[in-house]
Motif scaffolding. Sequence first.
Motif, PDB file in Angstrom:
ATOM      1  N   ARG A 119      -4.717 -10.963  12.114  1.00  0.00           N
ATOM      2  CA  ARG A 119      -3.948 -11.157  10.888  1.00  0.00           C
ATOM      3  C   ARG A 119      -3.275 -12.527  10.875  1.00  0.00           C
ATOM      4  O   ARG A 119      -3.180 -13.168   9.822  1.00  0.00           O
ATOM      5  CB  ARG A 119      -2.888 -10.058  10.770  1.00  0.00           C
ATOM      6  N   GLN A 133      -5.577   5.152   9.305  1.00  0.00           N
ATOM      7  CA  GLN A 133      -5.828   4.379   8.085  1.00  0.00           C
ATOM      8  C   GLN A 133      -6.662   3.141   8.419  1.00  0.00           C
ATOM      9  O   GLN A 133      -6.374   2.426   9.390  1.00  0.00           O
ATOM     10  CB  GLN A 133      -4.493   3.960   7.460  1.00  0.00           C
ATOM     11  N   ASP A 147       2.509   5.456  11.995  1.00  0.00           N
ATOM     12  CA  ASP A 147       3.738   4.838  12.482  1.00  0.00           C
ATOM     13  C   ASP A 147       4.822   5.922  12.521  1.00  0.00           C
ATOM     14  O   ASP A 147       4.826   6.843  11.689  1.00  0.00           O
ATOM     15  CB  ASP A 147       4.137   3.680  11.554  1.00  0.00           C
ATOM     16  N   GLU A 187       7.053   2.454   1.655  1.00  0.00           N
ATOM     17  CA  GLU A 187       6.614   2.292   0.248  1.00  0.00           C
ATOM     18  C   GLU A 187       5.933   3.558  -0.195  1.00  0.00           C
ATOM     19  O   GLU A 187       5.028   4.045   0.471  1.00  0.00           O
ATOM     20  CB  GLU A 187       5.667   1.090   0.059  1.00  0.00           C
ATOM     21  N   ALA A 233       4.199  -4.286   3.810  1.00  0.00           N
ATOM     22  CA  ALA A 233       3.535  -2.980   3.876  1.00  0.00           C
ATOM     23  C   ALA A 233       3.640  -2.394   5.285  1.00  0.00           C
ATOM     24  O   ALA A 233       2.665  -1.921   5.836  1.00  0.00           O
ATOM     25  CB  ALA A 233       2.070  -3.126   3.465  1.00  0.00           C
ATOM     26  N   ALA A 234       4.860  -2.436   5.850  1.00  0.00           N
ATOM     27  CA  ALA A 234       5.044  -1.984   7.241  1.00  0.00           C
ATOM     28  C   ALA A 234       3.993  -2.664   8.119  1.00  0.00           C
ATOM     29  O   ALA A 234       3.412  -2.050   9.002  1.00  0.00           O
ATOM     30  CB  ALA A 234       4.951  -0.465   7.351  1.00  0.00           C
ATOM     31  N   MET A 235       3.771  -3.945   7.845  1.00  0.00           N
ATOM     32  CA  MET A 235       2.674  -4.653   8.506  1.00  0.00           C
ATOM     33  C   MET A 235       3.142  -5.389   9.760  1.00  0.00           C
ATOM     34  O   MET A 235       4.119  -6.134   9.723  1.00  0.00           O
ATOM     35  CB  MET A 235       2.014  -5.636   7.537  1.00  0.00           C
ATOM     36  N   GLU A 236       2.422  -5.153  10.841  1.00  0.00           N
ATOM     37  CA  GLU A 236       2.694  -5.847  12.096  1.00  0.00           C
ATOM     38  C   GLU A 236       1.849  -7.118  12.144  1.00  0.00           C
ATOM     39  O   GLU A 236       0.817  -7.197  11.495  1.00  0.00           O
ATOM     40  CB  GLU A 236       2.299  -4.937  13.269  1.00  0.00           C
ATOM     41  N   PHE A 245      -4.540  -0.668   1.981  1.00  0.00           N
ATOM     42  CA  PHE A 245      -3.984  -1.506   3.050  1.00  0.00           C
ATOM     43  C   PHE A 245      -4.974  -2.559   3.537  1.00  0.00           C
ATOM     44  O   PHE A 245      -4.616  -3.722   3.744  1.00  0.00           O
ATOM     45  CB  PHE A 245      -3.505  -0.637   4.220  1.00  0.00           C
ATOM     46  N   SER A 268       0.879  -1.168   0.000  1.00  0.00           N
ATOM     47  CA  SER A 268       0.000   0.000   0.000  1.00  0.00           C
ATOM     48  C   SER A 268       0.916   1.218   0.000  1.00  0.00           C
ATOM     49  O   SER A 268       1.420   1.627   1.045  1.00  0.00           O
ATOM     50  CB  SER A 268      -0.882  -0.050   1.254  1.00  0.00           C
ATOM     51  N   TYR A 279       7.849  -5.074  11.906  1.00  0.00           N
ATOM     52  CA  TYR A 279       7.186  -5.345  10.628  1.00  0.00           C
ATOM     53  C   TYR A 279       7.654  -6.691  10.080  1.00  0.00           C
ATOM     54  O   TYR A 279       8.811  -7.063  10.249  1.00  0.00           O
ATOM     55  CB  TYR A 279       7.510  -4.239   9.615  1.00  0.00           C
ATOM     56  N   ASP A 337       1.467   4.308   0.199  1.00  0.00           N
ATOM     57  CA  ASP A 337       1.189   5.654   0.712  1.00  0.00           C
ATOM     58  C   ASP A 337       1.975   5.855   2.003  1.00  0.00           C
ATOM     59  O   ASP A 337       1.539   6.560   2.896  1.00  0.00           O
ATOM     60  CB  ASP A 337      -0.318   5.803   0.984  1.00  0.00           C
ATOM     61  N   TYR A 338       3.139   5.177   2.138  1.00  0.00           N
ATOM     62  CA  TYR A 338       3.756   5.039   3.444  1.00  0.00           C
ATOM     63  C   TYR A 338       5.266   5.243   3.410  1.00  0.00           C
ATOM     64  O   TYR A 338       6.037   4.306   3.678  1.00  0.00           O
ATOM     65  CB  TYR A 338       3.407   3.634   3.971  1.00  0.00           C
ATOM     66  N   THR A 380      -5.713  -0.623  10.127  1.00  0.00           N
ATOM     67  CA  THR A 380      -4.346  -0.643  10.672  1.00  0.00           C
ATOM     68  C   THR A 380      -4.372  -0.694  12.195  1.00  0.00           C
ATOM     69  O   THR A 380      -5.386  -0.401  12.834  1.00  0.00           O
ATOM     70  CB  THR A 380      -3.548   0.619  10.256  1.00  0.00           C
ATOM     71  N   THR A 381      -3.219  -1.017  12.752  1.00  0.00           N
ATOM     72  CA  THR A 381      -3.073  -1.008  14.206  1.00  0.00           C
ATOM     73  C   THR A 381      -3.145   0.419  14.736  1.00  0.00           C
ATOM     74  O   THR A 381      -3.340   0.621  15.926  1.00  0.00           O
ATOM     75  CB  THR A 381      -1.734  -1.655  14.616  1.00  0.00           C
ATOM     76  N   LYS A 382      -2.967   1.412  13.895  1.00  0.00           N
ATOM     77  CA  LYS A 382      -3.115   2.810  14.324  1.00  0.00           C
ATOM     78  C   LYS A 382      -4.595   3.153  14.543  1.00  0.00           C
ATOM     79  O   LYS A 382      -4.928   3.945  15.426  1.00  0.00           O
ATOM     80  CB  LYS A 382      -2.504   3.781  13.301  1.00  0.00           C
TER      81      LYS A 382
HETATM   82  N1  ARG Z   1       1.990  -0.684  10.928  1.00  0.00           N
HETATM   83  C1  ARG Z   1       0.569  -0.504  10.783  1.00  0.00           C
HETATM   84  C2  ARG Z   1      -0.143  -1.837  10.769  1.00  0.00           C
HETATM   85  O1  ARG Z   1       0.479  -2.864  10.691  1.00  0.00           O
HETATM   86  C3  ARG Z   1       0.175   0.339   9.602  1.00  0.00           C
HETATM   87  C4  ARG Z   1       0.747  -0.094   8.291  1.00  0.00           C
HETATM   88  C5  ARG Z   1       0.198   0.700   7.119  1.00  0.00           C
HETATM   89  N2  ARG Z   1       0.959   0.407   5.942  1.00  0.00           N
HETATM   90  C6  ARG Z   1       0.832   1.031   4.758  1.00  0.00           C
HETATM   91  N3  ARG Z   1       1.623   0.671   3.804  1.00  0.00           N
HETATM   92  N4  ARG Z   1      -0.065   1.968   4.569  1.00  0.00           N
HETATM   93  O2  ARG Z   1      -1.355  -1.886  10.834  1.00  0.00           O
END
Ligand code: ARG
Length: 268
Positions: A109, A151, A193, A47, A101-104, A84, A40, A221, A42-43, A154-156
Amino acid sequence: MKKFVKLAAVFMAAAMLLALCACGSKPADDGKKTITLGTSADYPPFEFHILKDGKDEIVGIDVSMAKAIAAEMGAELQIKDIAFDSLLIELGQGTVDFVIAAMEKDDTRDAAADFSDPYYTDVPPKIVTLKDNAANYTSLDDFSGKTVGAQTGTTKADIVADQMAGANPLLLQSVNELVNGLVNSKCDAIVLDGAVADKYVASNDALAVVDISLGEAAEPYRVAVKEGDPDKLLDAINAAIKKAVENGDITTWMEEADALSSEAIGLE
Ligand code: ARG
């Protein structure tokens, strides 16, 4: 009758073509296997889009990680830019082979996908507001009655729901939209993040990070593959991660992404 048979043949050919397209890894023209990354974009710095020689390109730490994984597999990398909250759905459907995708990893999940070893740990998440308002916020309680963006999926978004009691959440699919929302006063703050918050603030004079901590450490991530890893990708992915961490490539990619993020499209 003849017409019907012809029609049926056309339908079957179309269905077969569709079935072929649905499969993420298919041989490229040069015979090399193709592996499709879902992200995704936009990060920044993980990415994001830049214009390179007039051409739109997705770059960042996660893209560099994906390239190293493709090289480890001897495969050609293709990138699919997806919202995302659709990434794990597409992974399950097989339209992408892996997700970075900076994904936790969290429990929900983990039930939907398999995760690699960690490849990067960010600084903790941050709250961003308009610079002029930043000093008005000194504790999480100050967001009560305010609109706080995150977003979708997301975990946010979880942080807004769990730690900012009394705030009205504004969930949007793209971070660019969220930042626009903040600039246009559709929300009072957004949660991102840590490294990502810093990048958006650096490219937009009107924004600032609020001086409130959202915890000591961030969740690392990881790379996600389809639940059960049916294509047996995780060994090569973990091997590529181990190399990148041990030989310092991740640090180099971070520096490269830092240098490029000032050219990121659509951040301001
Ligand atoms: N780190 C957060 C999560 O895992 C947000 C990741 C959003 N990544 C992105 N590419 N927009 O939920």
